[in-house]
Design a protein around this motif. Structure first.
Motif, PDB file in Angstrom:
ATOM      1  N   PRO A 178      58.190 -79.639 -33.719  1.00 30.59           N
ATOM      2  CA  PRO A 178      59.177 -80.351 -32.898  1.00 30.59           C
ATOM      3  C   PRO A 178      59.621 -79.581 -31.656  1.00 30.59           C
ATOM      4  N   TYR A 179      59.355 -78.252 -31.634  1.00 30.18           N
ATOM      5  CA  TYR A 179      59.841 -77.414 -30.539  1.00 30.18           C
ATOM      6  C   TYR A 179      58.700 -76.765 -29.749  1.00 30.18           C
ATOM      7  N   MET A 180      57.466 -77.124 -30.023  1.00 28.04           N
ATOM      8  CA  MET A 180      56.326 -76.507 -29.342  1.00 28.04           C
ATOM      9  C   MET A 180      56.066 -77.157 -27.992  1.00 28.04           C
ATOM     10  N   ALA A 181      55.772 -76.331 -27.000  1.00 29.78           N
ATOM     11  CA  ALA A 181      55.428 -76.833 -25.672  1.00 29.78           C
ATOM     12  C   ALA A 181      54.040 -77.470 -25.705  1.00 29.78           C
ATOM     13  N   PRO A 182      53.775 -78.418 -24.793  1.00 29.82           N
ATOM     14  CA  PRO A 182      52.465 -79.093 -24.790  1.00 29.82           C
ATOM     15  C   PRO A 182      51.283 -78.140 -24.779  1.00 29.82           C
ATOM     16  N   PRO A 211      63.813 -84.257 -28.770  1.00 30.04           N
ATOM     17  CA  PRO A 211      63.349 -84.974 -27.575  1.00 30.04           C
ATOM     18  C   PRO A 211      62.118 -85.832 -27.830  1.00 30.04           C
ATOM     19  N   ILE A 212      61.278 -85.386 -28.763  1.00 26.11           N
ATOM     20  CA  ILE A 212      60.093 -86.153 -29.155  1.00 26.11           C
ATOM     21  C   ILE A 212      60.238 -86.523 -30.620  1.00 26.11           C
ATOM     22  N   LYS A 213      60.189 -87.821 -30.914  1.00 25.03           N
ATOM     23  CA  LYS A 213      60.256 -88.281 -32.290  1.00 25.03           C
ATOM     24  C   LYS A 213      58.848 -88.387 -32.832  1.00 25.03           C
ATOM     25  N   ALA A 221      48.200 -82.909 -35.002  1.00 24.17           N
ATOM     26  CA  ALA A 221      47.512 -83.551 -33.876  1.00 24.17           C
ATOM     27  C   ALA A 221      48.388 -84.619 -33.221  1.00 24.17           C
ATOM     28  N   THR A 222      49.074 -85.418 -34.029  1.00 24.18           N
ATOM     29  CA  THR A 222      49.930 -86.471 -33.464  1.00 24.18           C
ATOM     30  C   THR A 222      51.106 -85.874 -32.709  1.00 24.18           C
ATOM     31  N   TRP A 223      51.690 -84.821 -33.286  1.00 23.11           N
ATOM     32  CA  TRP A 223      52.780 -84.145 -32.572  1.00 23.11           C
ATOM     33  C   TRP A 223      52.288 -83.604 -31.220  1.00 23.11           C
ATOM     34  N   GLY A 224      51.109 -83.020 -31.234  1.00 27.89           N
ATOM     35  CA  GLY A 224      50.562 -82.495 -29.989  1.00 27.89           C
ATOM     36  C   GLY A 224      50.400 -83.577 -28.943  1.00 27.89           C
ATOM     37  N   HIS A 229      52.097 -86.246 -23.931  1.00 33.50           N
ATOM     38  CA  HIS A 229      52.016 -87.518 -23.206  1.00 33.50           C
ATOM     39  C   HIS A 229      53.275 -88.386 -23.276  1.00 33.50           C
ATOM     40  N   GLU A 230      54.156 -88.152 -24.219  1.00 30.84           N
ATOM     41  CA  GLU A 230      55.313 -89.027 -24.399  1.00 30.84           C
ATOM     42  C   GLU A 230      56.544 -88.423 -23.721  1.00 30.84           C
ATOM     43  N   ASP A 231      57.193 -89.185 -22.861  1.00 33.62           N
ATOM     44  CA  ASP A 231      58.389 -88.707 -22.164  1.00 33.62           C
ATOM     45  C   ASP A 231      59.627 -88.880 -23.036  1.00 33.62           C
TER      46      ASP A 231
END
Length: 547
Positions: A178-182, A211-213, A221-224, A229-231
């Protein structure tokens, strides 16, 4: 279930209570046998104690913590091996973690004052670590602890990495999703990765949401994909009490492209806490550097105006005191100054200091402020080329050429990049275009002929490569390297008499180079001149011994 060492003694300390455990070890509360003192002790799981890699990682964390003495970084007390137990002692932080505080208050939020104070304190800790080129890589609420005074402490540098010259590295994908940068999902990391994680925490503290759910944390992979890509939903859409400048600062730190984030954590915190008057001055962020980078005349950052900081920075720049000039310019920027030329100068100095990622960010800021300046794009391309990011460098040079289509140096840099990308035919065409644009620029033409010659050698077209180097020699006849390369090509073409002449000319220009005498010896041997070859080899050996 892991082994329980409650009651075991390590030196003068007794483990009296297990505080928690993880994949690699358990943490205990320990009490000193003779002194009224407690400490936290991390014990590595025995199954890892025979792994040299895990032991090195464990001790590396201790070394990092020991090197980062800061009021908001959990201090290490001792590390070692006792009765086959690998342990690390650190200060005991009795007031829980930020993760526990968030859970205790749910669904309510922490007070705004507390949230901003925590982010400011951890921001200072991160900036201090970044000043030592250390990236935490696993910033999350459970790694933020609170000491007896209630101050926030940054803990757990277990997967931290040391950057070389502040440049992004690829240590592999790791962190808490949840806290990893792209970029972390691609195995890359830079100082900006920690800034993104801190922004995730700030977003969570002020809105009650990540910030990203995402899906379960096991779905890496989905989190990545979501982080890349998701704002995030704007903060004020979730909590209208958040001031615009706070929301804007956090959203900038959450940019997908790290170049679009704040230049550093200190500037992120400074912009987020603008007009926040309830923070104690000691907690207000400042750009923190190792002591050797601070201005020698003033170890404390004095209160100066933007104009004073800029004037001081320009003087230091002219004196080539780049580290101090960077400090002055960044203070002006922190106070709100935005000028393309200052960011450009800042980029130049950061490049000289080998802080390449920071230089890239500075050039990007200059481009945003003045998008029609070819010099800024060219400088960006040069840094990217230095980082071997050739495709991105090519894009930067082509952007510059859109602004200045007939500028020869831009075409030359583009040609070099095409060669590095192994687009050899395009590179040759680009080099030839430069000579048509600048027929009288001798220095540039020499570089072009060398580049063209190197490209032709990659294509194994030795005859044409020879012509290119001979054209360069006509313009710069006192360059020993050019004569040497000419000799190498002639030798491969079996034109040994000419190769001999080329090596002899190179030796006249560089008489102390043992490699030249070795080449000379090999050529003489091929020509059957055994005695002369032996003398050349002996000369090479003598020069090599002297070196």
């Amino acid at each position: 279930m892991d082994d329980d060492y409650t009651g075991k003694e390590i030196g003068s300390y007794q483990l009296i209570k297990k505080l928690g455990y993880g994949a690699f070890g358990s943490v205990y509360l320990a009490s000193h046998r003779y002194l009224n003192r407690t400490t936290a002790v991390k014990v590595l799981h025995p199954r890892y104690s025979n792994s040299q890699q895990e032991l090195e990682a464990f001790f590396q964390e201790a070394r990092i913590l020991d090197s980062l003495k800061h009021r908001h970084i959990l201090p290490v007390i001792d590390v070692g091996i006792h009765d086959d137990l690998v342990y690390m002692m650190s200060e005991y932080a009795p007031n829980d973690s930020l993760h526990a505080r968030i859970l205790q208050r749910k669904p309510a939020l922490l007070p705004m004052k507390d949230a901003l104070l925590i982010i400011s304190q951890i921001g200072q800790a991160l900036q201090h670590a970044h000043g030592h080129n250390i990236v935490h890589r696993d910033l999350k609420p459970s790694n933020i602890l609170f000491n007896e005074k209630g101050d926030a402490l940054l803990a757990d540098f277990g997967i931290a990495v040391l950057l070389e010259n502040g440049t992004a590295v690829s240590p592999g994908a790791a962190g808490t999703v949840p806290y990893m940068a792209p970029e972390q999902f691609e195995g890359k990391v830079s100082l900006k990765s920690d800034q993104y994680a801190l922004a995730c925490i700030a977003y969570e503290l002020l809105t009650g949401h990540w910030p990203i759910k995402g899906p379960p944390v096991s779905d890496f992979a989905t989190w990545g994909h979501k982080h890349q890509h998701e704002d995030p939903i704007p903060l004020r859409d979730r909590n209208y009490d958040i001031a615009s400048h706070i929301s804007n600062a956090i959203m900038k730190a959450l940019a997908k492209d790290r170049a679009q984030r704040h230049m550093n954590v200190a500037l992120f915190i400074a912009q987020m806490t603008t007009d926040v008057h309830f923070l104690d001055m000691a907690e207000m962020p400042t750009v923190i550097y190792p002591e050797h980078l601070l201005p020698k005349s003033s170890p404390q950052v004095a209160k100066k105006t933007i104009t004073q900081w800029l004037s001081e920075g320009k003087c230091l720049y002219r004196e080539k005191r780049f580290a101090e000039a960077v400090f002055s310019f960044e203070q002006a920027i922190q106070l709100g100054h935005k000028e393309a030329q200052i960011f450009y100068l800042l980029g130049n100095m950061l490049r000289e200091l080998k802080r390449l990622d920071d230089a890239l960010d500075a050039y990007e800021q200059a481009i945003q402020l003045a998008p029609h300046n070819d010099i800024f794009y060219n400088s960006k391309g040069n840094v990217l080329a230095e980082q071997k990011e050739y495709k991105k460098a090519l894009d930067a040079y082509e952007q510059a050429l859109k602004v200045a289509p007939n500028k020869a140096i831009l075409h030359k840099n583009r040609a070099d990049t095409l060669r590095n990308l192994e687009y050899y035919q395009e590179a040759i065409e680009a080099y030839e275009h430069v000579t048509r644009l600048e027929p009288y620029n001798t220095v540039l033409k020499v570089k072009v002929y060398i580049g063209k010659g190197e490209t032709l050698l990659e294509l194994r077209n030795r005859e044409e490569a020879l012509k290119a180097y001979e054209q360069a020699i006509v313009l710069e006849s006192n360059n020993a390297t050019l004569h040497t390369v000419r000799g190498d090509i002639l030798w491969r073409l079996k034109r040994n008499e000419q190769a001999l002449e080329a090596y002899q000319q190179a030796i006249k220009l560089k008489p102390d180079d043992p490699d030249l005498y070795r080449k000379l010896g090999s050529t003489l041997k091929t020509l059957g001149r055994t005695r002369d070859a032996q003398q050349a080899y002996e000369k090479a050996q003598l020069l090599g011994t002297q070196v």
